[in-house]
Design a protein around this motif. Structure first.
Motif, mmCIF file in Angstrom:
data_model
loop_
_atom_site.group_PDB
_atom_site.id
_atom_site.type_symbol
_atom_site.label_atom_id
_atom_site.label_comp_id
_atom_site.label_asym_id
_atom_site.label_seq_id
_atom_site.Cartn_x
_atom_site.Cartn_y
_atom_site.Cartn_z
ATOM 1 N N TYR A 1 52.495 28.719 46.039
ATOM 2 C CA TYR A 1 51.488 28.656 44.979
ATOM 3 C C TYR A 1 51.884 27.632 43.919
ATOM 4 C CZ TYR A 1 48.748 30.088 40.910
ATOM 5 O OH TYR A 1 47.918 30.093 39.808
ATOM 6 N N LYS B 1 49.284 24.614 43.443
ATOM 7 C CA LYS B 1 48.282 24.772 42.389
ATOM 8 C C LYS B 1 48.796 24.509 40.977
ATOM 9 C CE LYS B 1 45.097 25.899 45.298
ATOM 10 N NZ LYS B 1 44.008 24.924 45.570
ATOM 11 N N ASP C 1 40.188 24.966 43.796
ATOM 12 C CA ASP C 1 40.799 24.976 42.468
ATOM 13 C C ASP C 1 39.875 25.586 41.423
ATOM 14 O OD1 ASP C 1 43.047 23.768 43.490
ATOM 15 O OD2 ASP C 1 42.366 21.736 43.002
ATOM 16 N N ILE D 1 40.652 29.220 40.500
ATOM 17 C CA ILE D 1 41.811 29.386 39.629
ATOM 18 C C ILE D 1 41.495 28.913 38.219
ATOM 19 C CG2 ILE D 1 44.213 28.697 39.303
ATOM 20 C CD1 ILE D 1 44.445 28.485 42.338
ATOM 21 N N GLU D 2 40.785 27.802 38.099
ATOM 22 C CA GLU D 2 40.434 27.296 36.772
ATOM 23 C C GLU D 2 39.531 28.268 36.036
ATOM 24 O OE1 GLU D 2 41.676 24.821 35.224
ATOM 25 O OE2 GLU D 2 42.879 24.108 36.926
ATOM 26 N N GLU E 1 49.146 33.226 34.962
ATOM 27 C CA GLU E 1 49.388 32.734 36.314
ATOM 28 C C GLU E 1 49.762 33.859 37.278
ATOM 29 O OE1 GLU E 1 48.722 29.823 37.392
ATOM 30 O OE2 GLU E 1 48.208 28.996 35.431
ATOM 31 N N VAL F 1 44.631 34.913 44.270
ATOM 32 C CA VAL F 1 45.182 34.089 45.338
ATOM 33 C C VAL F 1 45.633 34.920 46.531
ATOM 34 C CG1 VAL F 1 47.029 32.476 45.931
ATOM 35 C CG2 VAL F 1 45.846 32.265 43.743
#
Length: 275
Positions: free
Chosen positions: A94, A98, A165, A168-169, A178, A186
């Motif tokens: 990860y 990322k 992405d 996650i954003e 995180e 994730v």
């Protein structure tokens, strides 16, 4: 065209069936031969089906070596090693896939470089490290060097690249940290990759022979492959019946794990490395 399709399909199935027999044949012979007396196993020419079915080889397996202890040692080492790889390799994957930080590409190149290093090159340094930590003849010494592997990091990183992405954003915009993003967003999307890593790591740890042979110095820490090798080979004679019965006992847990996770395993192999 329909006749051609039928002929082509028949030829394809014949080739695949022949390949299946080549792959499965040795395992089937080992399972059947474990039910034969020692004299029939050594007979030339050999036989496929046992003429005399006996369970003496399995009785000897349970009586000659401490099978429950050896099996438990193998299970403890394999399970803890697999769990460690699932945790640490997914975290490292990860971070490499990322997170943006200085030296990320260089670190990934180091991971790729370690994949090319033969395991025998690092064997002695690993043993010296374990010895200096006082972990010889302990579960820690059997497990610690394999809690994270370069291949596992590479596998998870390549799979995580396929996760958008934007997901996650969006979580970061909502204020998620995180670790929370990793655990709640994730990981649930990494089922195929985690299943693939589980099977490959469990298989490698369960069948590992040389490292437990060196690190484990007493019978209570022997794993199943080590105990089987030490007690089936005499001074001038190999007990093939005991070896075959032990091989079947070693193989069964791996087959069970693969059957349970095969769908995710195939999907993980197919989708890893798309980017």
């Amino acid at each position: 065209m329909r006749r051609r399709d039928l002929v082509a399909r028949a030829v394809l199935y014949t080739i695949l069936g022949a390949g299946l027999l080549v792959v499965v044949g040795p395992f089937l012979w080992a399972a059947l031969s474990s039910l034969k007396p020692e004299a029939e196993i050594r007979r030339i020419p050999g036989t496929w089906w046992p003429q005399t079915i006996t369970l003496d080889n399995y009785d000897e397996l349970l009586s000659r070596l401490d099978f429950p202890q050896a099996f438990a040692n193998s299970a403890i080492v394999a399970v803890l090693t697999t769990v460690g790889n699932l945790v640490f390799c997914s975290l490292l994957g990860y971070a490499l896939a990322k997170l943006r930080f200085p030296g990320r590409r260089a670190l990934f190149l180091v991971v790729l470089g370690t994949l090319m290093v033969p395991s025998m090159v690092t064997f002695v340094p690993q043993f010296v490290m374990v010895s200096n930590l006082g972990l010889v003849n302990s579960y820690g010494g059997l497990i610690l060097p394999f809690l994270a592997t370069p291949f596992g990091v590479f596998l998870m990183r390549q799979y995580l690249l396929s996760i958008p992405d934007e997901l996650i954003e969006a979580a970061r915009v909502d204020g998620a940290g995180e670790l929370r993003i990793f655990a709640r967003i994730v990981l649930p999307l990494c089922g195929p990759a985690l299943a693939t890593l589980t099977i490959l790591t469990f298989l490698a740890s369960w069948n590992n022979f040389l490292w437990p042979l060196v690190v484990a110095t007493t019978e209570d820490k022997y794993t199943l492959p080590v105990a089987l090798a030490l007690y089936s080979v005499g001074q001038n004679r190999i007990d093939f019946g005991l070896v075959l019965a032990g091989a079947v006992a070693v193989l069964l847990p791996v087959v069970i794990v693969f059957v349970l996770l095969q769908r995710h395993f195939l999907r993980g192999i197919a989708t890893t490395g798309l980017k």
